[in-house]
Design an enzyme around this catalytic site. Sequence first.
Site, short mmCIF file in Angstrom:
data_model
loop_
_atom_site.label_atom_id
_atom_site.label_comp_id
_atom_site.label_asym_id
_atom_site.label_seq_id
_atom_site.Cartn_x
_atom_site.Cartn_y
_atom_site.Cartn_z
N ASP A 115 5.49 0.57 -2.83
CA ASP A 115 5.56 1.73 -2.06
C ASP A 115 6.72 2.20 -1.70
OD1 ASP A 115 3.18 3.30 -0.37
OD2 ASP A 115 4.60 2.33 0.97
N HIS A 307 -4.07 1.03 -4.31
CA HIS A 307 -2.62 1.15 -3.89
C HIS A 307 -2.08 -0.26 -3.72
CE1 HIS A 307 0.82 3.17 -2.28
NE2 HIS A 307 0.83 2.45 -1.13
#
Length: 334
Positions: A115, A307
């Site tokens: 991320d 994610h």
Amino acid sequence: MHTTAPFSSAIPALPGWRRLQSNGISMAASMVEATPGRPTVVLLHGFPELAYSWRHQVAALAAAGYGVLAPDLRGYGETGAQGTVEDYRMQNLALDVTGLLDALGIARAVVVGHDFGGALAWTLARDHADRVLGVVSLNTPYTRRTETDLVETMRRTRGPTHYMVQYQEPGVGEKLLGEDVDATLRGLMRRPGVTLAEFEQVSPDLQALPAELFKGHDKVMGAPLLSEEELAVFVRAYERNGFTGPLNWYRNLRRNWEDTAATPDNVGVPALMVSAAQDIFLPPATTRGMERIVPDLERATVADCGHWTQQEKPEEVNALLLEWIGRRFATQQR
């Protein structure tokens, strides 16, 4: 100089916690020494995460003899919010990491990021290649500098409700995420509830990725990812420190763009791009064409994964890291 105390009583169960002076601030990090001949692997977390997000990887890498350095990055966890908003620009965050290497006497390391930590890993690989043996990014692509900064790009393509756009105004993200920290993290840290193909069929207001999505949405977010004990680690950290420090990373997206106006795009160190097949925030398609600016690039995709890749599919991620690092750098000295 580094110490082992003081730390919060809520410190997560990672080995070798210590405080290190780096780039003018005190940072907290989990540290495992490498066995002779093995490199150190630096693990850089994303938003809204902690060094604890790497708990599965710390254990696997340490068991294989690698050194491990997993910091709570500036604004997060035991490091906490430090400095002005401008101090969270990417070029300064990179100095936080090289300063940690300096404090530990580590000349070069393998850098792994997820991320926002992936964006930081790419910055280190590009701007501090003399300190980086190789770079691994989970989910986050490396791209050429665009004609507009990322916030403006999201405003034009996703609209004013996109979370990166909403987070620019001080207080907005803090109110939304901090009103009920447990509900925020419980709603956000979930397995995917839809495939990427199905996400393309949901309403346009959800496709815009509004910040409200971080409260959890049953049309997009799936089953809980964390156990109650794991979730509590994150909740305690954000109830203690709030979200301003982490949100300051978003509030420097334009500065990051301005800072790279004269910076060459290419990354020359060996790289591994790990995509998650069902990540609606950073889908695999965003990595197309990376080979043109990252010549020594290998790719992998984690199937049926959203994610939170290293927490959602730890065995798959560990296998990819151990194979790639072992093949490319197993005999490198620290």
